[in-house]
Scaffold this active site. Structure first.
Site, PDB file in Angstrom:
ATOM      1  N   PRO A 257      43.950  34.250  47.613  1.00 32.70           N
ATOM      2  CG  PRO A 257      43.136  36.076  46.450  1.00 32.70           C
ATOM      3  CD  PRO A 257      43.821  34.783  46.262  1.00 32.70           C
ATOM      4  N   PRO A 258      41.507  34.425  50.320  1.00 31.12           N
ATOM      5  CG  PRO A 258      41.124  35.420  52.394  1.00 31.12           C
ATOM      6  CD  PRO A 258      41.830  35.618  51.104  1.00 31.12           C
ATOM      7  N   GLY A 259      38.669  32.317  50.032  1.00 30.35           N
ATOM      8  CA  GLY A 259      37.420  32.121  49.305  1.00 30.35           C
ATOM      9  C   GLY A 259      37.579  31.823  47.836  1.00 30.35           C
ATOM     10  CB  THR A 260      40.370  31.808  45.471  1.00 31.99           C
ATOM     11  OG1 THR A 260      41.342  31.426  46.446  1.00 31.99           O
ATOM     12  CG2 THR A 260      40.396  33.300  45.293  1.00 31.99           C
ATOM     13  N   GLY A 261      38.698  29.033  46.690  1.00 29.63           N
ATOM     14  CA  GLY A 261      38.440  27.622  46.436  1.00 29.63           C
ATOM     15  C   GLY A 261      39.609  26.705  46.720  1.00 29.63           C
ATOM     16  CD  GLU A 477      48.215  46.424  35.624  1.00 32.43           C
ATOM     17  OE1 GLU A 477      49.206  45.887  35.080  1.00 32.43           O
ATOM     18  OE2 GLU A 477      48.260  46.938  36.755  1.00 32.43           O
ATOM     19  CG  HIS A 480      52.522  48.392  33.526  1.00 35.79           C
ATOM     20  ND1 HIS A 480      53.655  49.081  33.827  1.00 35.79           N
ATOM     21  CD2 HIS A 480      51.737  48.455  34.632  1.00 35.79           C
ATOM     22  CE1 HIS A 480      53.557  49.562  35.071  1.00 35.79           C
ATOM     23  NE2 HIS A 480      52.388  49.198  35.578  1.00 35.79           N
TER      24      HIS A 480
END
Ligand code: ADP
Ligand code: ZN
Length: 667
Positions: A257-261, A477, A480
């Site tokens: 995703p955007p901004g994760t580096g 989760e 699951h």
């Protein structure tokens, strides 16, 4: 003092310029690329240069206007402007004390003051100093007359440099103005057409950049870092790799995703290997008109090859690399650019140590050709950080920010689930700004709290998941994972996380034991149980169900339908194939092909599908009810750590007494 806090922060050794403080929205922001992309930066330098030139010119003109104006009416501004006839008269009457000839300029003093009409026609002037407005054009009698009647008489040489000065003052500014206009015009046309420059000059838009960023400046993405170490090794000693015939890393696709580096990581690779870094954004390639995108690619690669070993970074590669012909108004320019990119990547000489790193947050739509061997055949996932990662990122960004004693970075890290590196960098910066505005010596916890509020209110998308949401996700989760652990024959769970990934708010990861070509009925039923484990856990633990299981339900329904119609696994319908073909695990929409059976059979198929799903769901519910304590513990641990691995899951199961149920494959 107050400004210092911000200054220090922005100068942090991340060398990522102003961008580090602002949230890079998924797209459209490519020009603000700070230090790396040449475009935005050189443009602002250009604007500044023009401003300076204009200001200097204006100053020059004013100066010249006054200075020249003064000197042209003799050094004395009060001098009378007298016509030649008056001057001649005065000389005749011996009323002239002094005359100075300088070229065609004549100035001097009368013995007694005279009164002459103003040159502009209104009123009169009186005085002794004078300046001639009309030139004595070769009057043969003047010289003799002056020698006779004027006691003080002087001829000054015409100053040559004065002439040059005049020319300079008048010509140079115009040259400069014209030059600047040409420059602007060229810049303006460059993005429109390709007549004057055949690509080459454009390459200069990509500045060679040697980042000082290192892996120490990137946190929370340890797996990605691990994957990139090899690239660094290769760039450091390409000969070693080549001599040993090792597989040379060519193209690495960073997905996240955007901004994760992603950009930061690519720069860190360059920094660690100390090689030059050439970067361009995919949208920059396609913004321009026909032919330019491809030539830009060529230039970019040429430049990088010359500087080899080096790194090429292509941000937003999806702008170029979308599947060809996938959109209705297919974009020729983009396809040409993409083709050129492929050509360049394949055309690398074995001796050229150039690694191409590309970044995207939408890997699905990428053209398959880009992902073939020799191109972007390595994929590195850059996930959102969990709270430990967020803590590490906060630490990096507050390295040069004086923190108050009450600041608890751990609490901040825990309180910001879902935030990415760019958000956290922004948070620290906002807090520092607030502290500065309040004239504090250090950034306090309340600055952080307020900054966080401000960011969350201003954000376009929810940056942080609510407590209730997190609780549901943790149980989902956990469900699951636990059903997976409790059911024989399914692929073992490796990791569960409630850190959002892509579209998913949480993920449970399984490793397939081996490649399966045949699915047994047990395996498929177990798959359905674990797939429904999420929804079942919501039901068991929270008592109401949410929409979060949509994807699970699609998958389960697809499996059940295949079991019934394709694999003959329904007792009621028997071993007959009702020929519907689709990928059982893709969770795609149901078959659209023509059906070869009656409405009645269709109704029976639906009933059978329903029954299979219901059996699986009931099994999941009963498993989770029985092991509710374990489910609670897993959910709690997930809330605490955000990510839980297989070992921790096993420990929880031991502690809560359901270990006996763990499948043998797990021990
Ligand atoms: P992306 O390319 O994935 O959109 P960037 O690398 O441009 O994200 O990140 C923008 C800024 O956010 C970086 O310059 C850095 O200041 C900060 N940042 C993002 N991720 C991290 C991280 N993992 N560690 C430290 N800082 C980060
Ligand atoms: Zn689910």
């Amino acid at each position: 003092m107050d400004a210092q806090a911000i200054y220090m922060y922005q100068n942090s050794p991340n060398d990522n310029g102003p961008r580090g403080t602002q949230r890079p929205n998924s797209s459209g922001n490519s020009n603000g690329n700070g230090g790396n992309g040449g475009g935005g930066n050189s443009m602002s330098i250009l604007v500044r240069t023009i401003l300076v030139v204009v200001v200097v010119l204006l100053g020059w003109y004013f100066f010249q206007y006054f200075f020249q104006g003064g000197s042209s009416s003799s050094s004395n501004p009060n001098a009378l402007e007298v016509p030649y006839s008056t001057f001649y008269q005065q000389v005749q009457q011996s009323n002239v004390q002094k005359v100075v000839f300088q070229g065609q300029d004549i100035t001097g003093q009368f013995k007694t003051a005279i009164t002459v009409p103003n040159p502009n026609g209104s009123g009169t002037q009186t005085g002794v100093d004078f300046h001639l407005t009309q030139l004595p054009n070769g009057d043969p009698t003047l010289n003799a007359l002056i020698l006779k009647n004027v006691p003080d008489f002087e001829t000054k040489p015409v100053q040559d440099n004065n002439l040059i000065w005049t020319i300079l003052l008048n010509v140079v500014p115009w040259l400069l103005i014209i030059g600047v206009f040409f420059f602007i015009a060229r810049r303006a046309t460059q993005s429109q057409q390709n007549i004057f420059s055949f690509g080459k000059s454009r390459a200069k838009l990509v500045l060679e950049d040697r980042p000082s960023t290192t892996f120490a400046d990137v946190a929370g993405v340890d797996e990605a870092k691990g994957d990139l170490v090899e690239v660094v090794e290769f760039l450091k000693t390409p000969q070693k790799f080549q001599r040993l015939g090792g597989k040379i890393p060519r193209g690495v696709l960073l997905v996240g995703p955007p901004g994760t580096g992603k950009t930061l990581l690519a720069r860190a690779v360059a920094g660690e290997a100390s090689v030059p870094f050439f970067s361009m954004s995919g949208s920059e390639f396609v913004e321009v008109l026909v032919g330019v995108g491809a030539s830009r690619v060529r230039d970019l690669f040429d430049q990088a090859k010359k500087a080899s070993p080096s790194i090429i970074f292509i941000d937003e590669i999806d702008a170029v690399g979308r599947q060809r012909g996938s959109s209705i108004n297919s974009n020729d320019e983009r396809e040409q650019t993409l083709t050129q990119l492929l050509v360049e990547m394949v055309g690398f000489d074995a001796r050229q140590a150039v690694v191409v790193i590309a970044a995207t947050n939408r890997p699905d739509g990428l053209d398959k050709a880009l992902l073939r061997p020799g191109r972007f055949d390595r994929r590195v996932t850059v996930d959102r950080p969990d709270w430990n990662g967020r803590l590490a990122i906060l630490k990096i960004h507050s390295r040069n920010v004086p923190l108050g004693r009450d600041v608890d970075l751990i609490t901040i890290a825990r309180g910001t689930p879902g935030m990415v590196g760019a958000d956290l960098a922004n948070l620290v910066n906002e807090a520092a700004l607030l502290a500065a505005r309040r004239n504090l010596d250090a950034v306090t916890q309340s600055c952080f709290d307020e900054a966080l509020d401000k960011i969350l209110i201003g954000a376009e998308r929810p940056l942080i998941l609510s407590d209730d949401d997190l609780n549901v996700i943790a149980y989902h989760e956990g469900g699951h994972a636990l059903t997976g652990l409790l059911t024989e024959g399914v692929d073992p769970v490796t990791k569960v996380t409630i850190v959002p990934r892509g579209q998913a708010l949480g993920v449970t990861m399984y490793t397939p034991l081996d490649d399966r070509y045949n699915y047994s009925r047990d395996y498929l039923e177990a798959q359905m149980v674990t797939a429904l484990g999420g929804r079942a856990a919501e039901q068991v633990a929270i008592g109401h169900i949410t929409t979060g299981a949509e994807n699970d339900l699609q998958r389960v329904t697809a499996i059940a339908r295949q079991m019934v119609t394709r694999w003959g696994m329904s007792d009621r319908l028997g071993t007959i194939s009702y020929s519907e073909r689709e990928d059982p695990f893709a969770g795609t929409s149901l078959a659209t092909g023509s059906r070869e059976y009656s409405e009645r059979t269709a109704a029976v198929i639906d009933e059978e599908v329903n029954r299979l799903v219901k059996v699986a769901y009931d099994k999941a519910v009963s498993l989770l009810t029985e092991h509710k304590a374990t489910l609670d513990a897993i959910a709690k641990t997930l809330r605490l750590h955000e990510t839980v691995d297989a070992r921790q899951l096993r420990e929880i199961m031991v502690e809560t007494g359901s270990i006996e149920a763990a499948p043998a494959s797990y021990r």
